[in-house]
Design an enzyme around this catalytic site. Structure first.
Site, PDB file in Angstrom:
ATOM      1  N   ASP A 117       0.868  -1.184   0.000  1.00  0.00           N
ATOM      2  CA  ASP A 117       0.000   0.000   0.000  1.00  0.00           C
ATOM      3  C   ASP A 117       0.901   1.229   0.000  1.00  0.00           C
ATOM      4  O   ASP A 117       1.883   1.283   0.757  1.00  0.00           O
ATOM      5  CB  ASP A 117      -0.926   0.008   1.220  1.00  0.00           C
ATOM      6  CG  ASP A 117      -2.048   1.033   1.049  1.00  0.00           C
ATOM      7  OD1 ASP A 117      -3.220   0.610   1.016  1.00  0.00           O
ATOM      8  OD2 ASP A 117      -1.760   2.248   0.941  1.00  0.00           O
ATOM      9  N   ASP A 167      -7.019  -4.092  -4.093  1.00  0.00           N
ATOM     10  CA  ASP A 167      -7.991  -3.550  -3.144  1.00  0.00           C
ATOM     11  C   ASP A 167      -7.728  -2.052  -3.037  1.00  0.00           C
ATOM     12  O   ASP A 167      -7.048  -1.584  -2.128  1.00  0.00           O
ATOM     13  CB  ASP A 167      -7.806  -4.252  -1.794  1.00  0.00           C
ATOM     14  CG  ASP A 167      -8.723  -3.686  -0.717  1.00  0.00           C
ATOM     15  OD1 ASP A 167      -9.579  -2.838  -1.038  1.00  0.00           O
ATOM     16  OD2 ASP A 167      -8.562  -4.085   0.447  1.00  0.00           O
ATOM     17  N   THR A 169      -8.618   2.314  -3.756  1.00  0.00           N
ATOM     18  CA  THR A 169      -9.611   3.382  -3.698  1.00  0.00           C
ATOM     19  C   THR A 169     -10.274   3.480  -5.080  1.00  0.00           C
ATOM     20  O   THR A 169      -9.982   2.686  -5.976  1.00  0.00           O
ATOM     21  CB  THR A 169      -8.923   4.726  -3.368  1.00  0.00           C
ATOM     22  OG1 THR A 169      -7.856   4.905  -4.311  1.00  0.00           O
ATOM     23  CG2 THR A 169      -8.344   4.736  -1.972  1.00  0.00           C
ATOM     24  N   PRO A 174      -4.357   8.563  -5.695  1.00  0.00           N
ATOM     25  CA  PRO A 174      -3.307   7.548  -5.778  1.00  0.00           C
ATOM     26  C   PRO A 174      -3.754   6.259  -6.482  1.00  0.00           C
ATOM     27  O   PRO A 174      -2.928   5.519  -7.000  1.00  0.00           O
ATOM     28  CB  PRO A 174      -2.974   7.247  -4.309  1.00  0.00           C
ATOM     29  CG  PRO A 174      -3.494   8.388  -3.533  1.00  0.00           C
ATOM     30  CD  PRO A 174      -4.610   9.010  -4.322  1.00  0.00           C
TER      31      PRO A 174
HETATM   32  N1  SPD Z   1     -16.167   4.293  -3.320  1.00  0.00           N
HETATM   33  C1  SPD Z   1     -15.212   3.698  -2.446  1.00  0.00           C
HETATM   34  C2  SPD Z   1     -14.596   2.448  -2.980  1.00  0.00           C
HETATM   35  C3  SPD Z   1     -13.486   1.988  -2.108  1.00  0.00           C
HETATM   36  C4  SPD Z   1     -13.039   0.623  -2.394  1.00  0.00           C
HETATM   37  N2  SPD Z   1     -11.928   0.213  -1.567  1.00  0.00           N
HETATM   38  C5  SPD Z   1     -12.091   0.263  -0.178  1.00  0.00           C
HETATM   39  C6  SPD Z   1     -10.929  -0.316   0.567  1.00  0.00           C
HETATM   40  C7  SPD Z   1     -11.344  -1.256   1.624  1.00  0.00           C
HETATM   41  N3  SPD Z   1     -10.311  -2.171   1.959  1.00  0.00           N
END
Ligand code: SPD
Length: 292
Positions: A117, A167, A169, A174
């Site tokens: 990450d 996994d 955003t 980023p």
């Molecule tokens: N709209 C928000 C989408 C976020 C997806 N990832 C979330 C991370 C959880 N581990």
């Protein structure tokens, strides 16, 4: 564009994520703000809610709540791991809250999990406010790196990884570089011939063009078969979410159903019936995605 508002109503404040592109919004009643940090990459906030436990928000977008993160984390982990014949080496790109890592480590066949990450602060906040998700972080099979996942995949040895889990955003900030051909090409090269990539792929109701672009890009770089799975996720826009699996070679015929049936660990959402049902597409998805 995503906006956020903090509203007062009676005794409660509300954190509301406004998703302007679909004219919709989702709100949770909060009792207080617990913490915040401006990392070099993003603004991370933690709230205590009245009914959903703790809530992590990054750059005004809801990432996870204590109450319903199990849906997303289980669906990002168990379908792909039970679709691979022997997943020994797993890489997680993103995933800093460690919820996916926890699920992957439940699989005793998995020998190594490397999580990359970009933002160490996400993990530090999660250790503090979602300790249940970080409880397995000291498992000797797990390595946590804080680095650029795009660069990590670009430099990964060819044919070295069984399963890659992205996994991330949303594709802004980023996370943006995790949704394009160059990244998928790196992932494909780093996978062993029977390897599988899975990535969170947003809402079928409001992000269909993005989902279509992702699937097209995965196909264009040479993945031989795709599977988009559906699951509920109340705290994300529309409350309905997807992940997309991409096989380097062959077709999705290898679901280890009896292993999933006899799994020696607990899940709150995932089971064999859910796994099978998640791949059933409503007609609007068939129309939008089956043209290629
Ligand atoms: N709209 C928000 C989408 C976020 C997806 N990832 C979330 C991370 C959880 N581990």
């Amino acid at each position: 564009m995503v906006l956020r508002v903090l509203l007062m109503s009676g005794d409660n404040k509300w954190f509301t994520e406004i998703f302007a592109a679909s004219g919709s919004a989702f709100g949770l009643a909060i009792t207080k703000k617990l913490d915040e940090v401006k990392s070099p990459f993003q603004h991370i906030e933690m709230f205590e809610t009245t009914h959903f436990g703790n809530l992590m928000v990054i750059d005004d977008v809801i990432m996870l709540s204590s109450r319903d993160n199990f849906l997303y984390h289980e669906m990002l982990s168990h379908p792909v791991l039970f679709s691979h014949d022997k997943p020994k080496n797993v890489v997680i790109i993103g995933g800093g809250d460690c919820g996916t890592l926890r699920e992957v480590l439940k699989h005793t066949d998995v020998e190594t999990v490397t999580q990359i990450d970009i933002d160490e602060q996400v993990t530090r906040m999660s250790e503090k406010y979602f300790p249940e998700l970080c409880a397995s972080n000291n498992d000797p099979r797990a390595t946590l790196k804080f680095d650029d996942g795009i660069k990590y995949m670009r430099e990964a040895a060819a044919e070295s990884i069984d399963v890659i889990i992205v996994d991330s955003t949303d594709p802004i900030g980023p996370g943006e570089g995790l949704f394009n051909r160059a990244f998928y090409d790196s992932c494909r090269k780093a996978l062993k011939p029977n390897g599988i990539l899975v990535q969170q792929s947003e809402s079928p109701l409001i992000h269909m063009p993005l989902l279509k672009d992702m699937r097209d890009a995965m196909t264009d770089v040479g993945f031989s078969a795709l599977q988009t799975l559906l699951f509920p996720q109340m705290v994300y826009p529309s409350g309905w979410w997807t992940c997309t699996l991409a096989r380097k070679e062959g077709q999705f015929t290898g679901f280890r159903e009896s292993d999933a049936e006899q799994a020696n660990f607990n899940t709150e959402y995932y089971n064999v019936e859910v796994h099978k049902a998640a791949s059933a597409w409503p007609n609007f998805m068939k129309k939008a995605l089956n043209s290629k």
